[in-house]
Design a protein around this motif. Structure first.
Motif, PDB file in Angstrom:
ATOM      1  N   GLU A 107     -90.118  93.122 -29.442  1.00  0.00           N
ATOM      2  CA  GLU A 107     -89.200  92.999 -28.308  1.00  0.00           C
ATOM      3  C   GLU A 107     -88.673  91.567 -28.272  1.00  0.00           C
ATOM      4  OE1 GLU A 107     -91.313  95.893 -25.059  1.00  0.00           O
ATOM      5  OE2 GLU A 107     -92.017  93.847 -25.136  1.00  0.00           O
ATOM      6  N   ALA A 108     -87.429  91.390 -27.864  1.00  0.00           N
ATOM      7  CA  ALA A 108     -86.858  90.058 -27.654  1.00  0.00           C
ATOM      8  C   ALA A 108     -86.945  89.747 -26.161  1.00  0.00           C
ATOM      9  CB  ALA A 108     -85.410  90.026 -28.123  1.00  0.00           C
ATOM     10  N   GLU A 109     -87.528  88.602 -25.843  1.00  0.00           N
ATOM     11  CA  GLU A 109     -87.760  88.286 -24.435  1.00  0.00           C
ATOM     12  C   GLU A 109     -87.348  86.846 -24.100  1.00  0.00           C
ATOM     13  OE1 GLU A 109     -91.107  89.769 -22.480  1.00  0.00           O
ATOM     14  OE2 GLU A 109     -91.463  91.392 -23.919  1.00  0.00           O
ATOM     15  N   ILE A 110     -86.814  86.680 -22.929  1.00  0.00           N
ATOM     16  CA  ILE A 110     -86.555  85.341 -22.400  1.00  0.00           C
ATOM     17  C   ILE A 110     -87.855  84.854 -21.768  1.00  0.00           C
ATOM     18  CG2 ILE A 110     -85.257  84.041 -20.662  1.00  0.00           C
ATOM     19  CD1 ILE A 110     -82.946  86.106 -21.152  1.00  0.00           C
ATOM     20  N   TRP A 134     -88.237  75.195 -17.671  1.00  0.00           N
ATOM     21  CA  TRP A 134     -87.867  75.421 -19.064  1.00  0.00           C
ATOM     22  C   TRP A 134     -87.684  76.890 -19.375  1.00  0.00           C
ATOM     23  CZ3 TRP A 134     -86.666  71.057 -21.400  1.00  0.00           C
ATOM     24  CH2 TRP A 134     -87.267  69.878 -20.969  1.00  0.00           C
ATOM     25  N   VAL A 135     -86.757  77.161 -20.265  1.00  0.00           N
ATOM     26  CA  VAL A 135     -86.562  78.519 -20.767  1.00  0.00           C
ATOM     27  C   VAL A 135     -86.576  78.478 -22.290  1.00  0.00           C
ATOM     28  CG1 VAL A 135     -84.090  78.242 -20.316  1.00  0.00           C
ATOM     29  CG2 VAL A 135     -84.971  80.507 -20.763  1.00  0.00           C
ATOM     30  N   LEU A 136     -87.223  79.473 -22.887  1.00  0.00           N
ATOM     31  CA  LEU A 136     -87.452  79.501 -24.336  1.00  0.00           C
ATOM     32  C   LEU A 136     -87.218  80.913 -24.876  1.00  0.00           C
ATOM     33  CD1 LEU A 136     -90.769  77.866 -23.585  1.00  0.00           C
ATOM     34  CD2 LEU A 136     -89.430  76.852 -25.419  1.00  0.00           C
ATOM     35  N   PRO A 137     -86.851  81.012 -26.148  1.00  0.00           N
ATOM     36  CA  PRO A 137     -86.703  82.337 -26.757  1.00  0.00           C
ATOM     37  C   PRO A 137     -88.055  82.843 -27.268  1.00  0.00           C
ATOM     38  CG  PRO A 137     -86.059  80.668 -28.339  1.00  0.00           C
ATOM     39  CD  PRO A 137     -86.486  79.925 -27.101  1.00  0.00           C
ATOM     40  N   ALA A 138     -88.289  84.142 -27.117  1.00  0.00           N
ATOM     41  CA  ALA A 138     -89.578  84.694 -27.544  1.00  0.00           C
ATOM     42  C   ALA A 138     -89.415  86.065 -28.181  1.00  0.00           C
ATOM     43  CB  ALA A 138     -90.513  84.797 -26.340  1.00  0.00           C
ATOM     44  N   ILE A 139     -90.348  86.377 -29.064  1.00  0.00           N
ATOM     45  CA  ILE A 139     -90.532  87.750 -29.540  1.00  0.00           C
ATOM     46  C   ILE A 139     -91.905  88.186 -29.069  1.00  0.00           C
ATOM     47  CG2 ILE A 139     -90.903  89.242 -31.551  1.00  0.00           C
ATOM     48  CD1 ILE A 139     -88.930  87.583 -33.111  1.00  0.00           C
ATOM     49  N   GLU A 140     -91.974  89.372 -28.476  1.00  0.00           N
ATOM     50  CA  GLU A 140     -93.289  89.948 -28.210  1.00  0.00           C
ATOM     51  C   GLU A 140     -93.516  91.117 -29.157  1.00  0.00           C
ATOM     52  OE1 GLU A 140     -94.406  91.958 -24.467  1.00  0.00           O
ATOM     53  OE2 GLU A 140     -96.468  91.515 -24.989  1.00  0.00           O
ATOM     54  N   VAL A 141     -94.728  91.173 -29.729  1.00  0.00           N
ATOM     55  CA  VAL A 141     -95.142  92.341 -30.517  1.00  0.00           C
ATOM     56  C   VAL A 141     -96.045  93.163 -29.616  1.00  0.00           C
ATOM     57  CG1 VAL A 141     -96.294  93.162 -32.603  1.00  0.00           C
ATOM     58  CG2 VAL A 141     -95.099  90.940 -32.623  1.00  0.00           C
ATOM     59  N   ILE A 142     -95.606  94.377 -29.295  1.00  0.00           N
ATOM     60  CA  ILE A 142     -96.445  95.267 -28.484  1.00  0.00           C
ATOM     61  C   ILE A 142     -97.104  96.291 -29.402  1.00  0.00           C
ATOM     62  CG2 ILE A 142     -95.281  94.989 -26.277  1.00  0.00           C
ATOM     63  CD1 ILE A 142     -93.742  97.588 -26.886  1.00  0.00           C
ATOM     64  N   ASP A 143     -98.269  96.760 -28.990  1.00  0.00           N
ATOM     65  CA  ASP A 143     -99.051  97.669 -29.835  1.00  0.00           C
ATOM     66  C   ASP A 143    -100.010  98.445 -28.935  1.00  0.00           C
ATOM     67  OD1 ASP A 143     -99.807  98.697 -32.375  1.00  0.00           O
ATOM     68  OD2 ASP A 143    -101.554  97.375 -32.423  1.00  0.00           O
ATOM     69  N   VAL A 185     -78.788  88.303 -26.550  1.00  0.00           N
ATOM     70  CA  VAL A 185     -79.733  88.222 -27.664  1.00  0.00           C
ATOM     71  C   VAL A 185     -79.418  89.325 -28.669  1.00  0.00           C
ATOM     72  CG1 VAL A 185     -81.469  89.596 -26.419  1.00  0.00           C
ATOM     73  CG2 VAL A 185     -82.168  88.191 -28.359  1.00  0.00           C
ATOM     74  N   VAL A 186     -79.568  88.970 -29.948  1.00  0.00           N
ATOM     75  CA  VAL A 186     -79.388  89.916 -31.042  1.00  0.00           C
ATOM     76  C   VAL A 186     -80.698  89.965 -31.821  1.00  0.00           C
ATOM     77  CG1 VAL A 186     -78.132  90.388 -33.179  1.00  0.00           C
ATOM     78  CG2 VAL A 186     -76.937  89.365 -31.218  1.00  0.00           C
ATOM     79  N   LEU A 187     -81.226  91.171 -31.980  1.00  0.00           N
ATOM     80  CA  LEU A 187     -82.465  91.321 -32.749  1.00  0.00           C
ATOM     81  C   LEU A 187     -82.112  91.878 -34.120  1.00  0.00           C
ATOM     82  CD1 LEU A 187     -85.111  93.181 -33.694  1.00  0.00           C
ATOM     83  CD2 LEU A 187     -85.576  90.997 -32.603  1.00  0.00           C
ATOM     84  N   ALA A 234     -85.591  92.336 -23.288  1.00  0.00           N
ATOM     85  CA  ALA A 234     -84.161  92.474 -23.019  1.00  0.00           C
ATOM     86  C   ALA A 234     -83.538  93.522 -23.943  1.00  0.00           C
ATOM     87  CB  ALA A 234     -83.470  91.128 -23.207  1.00  0.00           C
ATOM     88  N   ILE A 235     -84.363  94.130 -24.813  1.00  0.00           N
ATOM     89  CA  ILE A 235     -83.869  95.158 -25.756  1.00  0.00           C
ATOM     90  C   ILE A 235     -84.846  96.325 -25.779  1.00  0.00           C
ATOM     91  CG2 ILE A 235     -82.720  93.498 -27.294  1.00  0.00           C
ATOM     92  CD1 ILE A 235     -85.241  93.898 -29.168  1.00  0.00           C
TER      93      ILE A 235
END
Ligand code: OOG
Ligand code: MG
Length: 261
Positions: A107-110, A134-143, A185-187, A234-235
């Protein structure tokens, strides 16, 4: 009214924690048909305590099911919170061994970092904005630790929101003057666009998600300064397997990437 005994809470926490450690799915909590949200958070906090007892730390907090698409998929209208264990942090560009995971999705997350304490109830987007620097770009891996990713809201809360790995990348930007709602955001998966999204997919505004986190946590704790928060995807989640590479490119914030082996 809680339906689970303290023994049942501890037993389910042990099963879910062990499932994550082994990378093996467990059967859904069919034996707890009446587990309510209060029970489910009790299980999640018991999972957290088990990790703390092993010397792990909490690296941050996450919100989940914040998008209309995900809520519809599960037939629920309530987002949830979960925690990020410090051993699930992966460096930007890092490699993740899928042998330790069950059915990973990205997932793409703010992400934001608080600079002041934030306490619910009654927290609104204005208080959230004032508490964040602060704001940063993140990827979360869910499982999900449930077989075939079959779960309801209580199940996923107990399973710590399917949290498995996360990576923070790009530039830390000051939130001041940024429009998080229209932030795009574009994944990309293996160089091809797999999903596109924007901050508005997260409860209309990612800071609404932060305010809701403070409100959901109100009966337990305030959010301390310096807390990393993944505001919710966000996706739509993108399934990944060994050999895949993903990159989330955020407007203004830069990119963050992961590889899977
Ligand atoms: C639940 C996790 C959802 C998000 O950002 O919405 C989540 C799941 O779908 O397994 O992390
Ligand atoms: Mg997420």
């Amino acid at each position: 009214m809680a339906a689970l005994s303290p023994e049942a809470v501890a037993a389910l926490a042990e099963r879910l924690d062990n499932a994550q450690l082994a990378g093996r799915a467990i059967a859904r909590t069919a034996e707890h048909p009446r587990m309510d949200q209060q029970d489910a958070y009790a299980v999640q906090w018991a999972v957290r305590q088990r990790k703390l007892n092993r010397g792990r730390g909490v690296a941050g907090l996450k919100m989940g099911l914040t998008s209309p698409a995900k809520m519809k998929q599960l037939g629920v209208d309530t987002p949830f919170y979960a925690f990020l264990a410090d051993d699930t942090a992966v460096a930007d560009g890092g490699e993740i061994d899928t042998a330790n995971l069950i059915r990973p999705q990205v997932e793409a997350e703010i992400a934001v970092v608080t600079s002041r304490p934030l306490r619910g109830p009654g927290c609104h987007i204005t208080q959230a904005a004032a508490a964040i620097e602060w704001v940063l770009p993140a990827i979360e891996v869910i499982d999900s630790r449930y077989q075939d990713s079959q779960f309801d809201l209580a199940d996923v809360i107990a399973d710590n929101g399917s949290a498995a790995r996360f990576a923070i990348g790009g530039n830390a930007c000051r939130v001041q003057g940024m429009d998080l709602k229209t932030l795009g955001v574009v994944l990309e998966k293996n160089g091809e666009v797999a999903q596109v999204g924007a901050g508005a997919a997260v409860l209309g505004h990612p800071l609404a998600s932060v305010a809701m986190l403070a409100n959901l946590l109100a009966n337990r704790e305030a959010i301390p300064p310096g807390t990393l928060i993944l505001t919710g995807s966000a996706i739509e989640p993108v399934p990944v397997g060994a050999g895949d590479a993903v990159q989330a490119r955020f407007q203004h914030l830069g990119a963050v990437s992961l590889r899977f082996s």
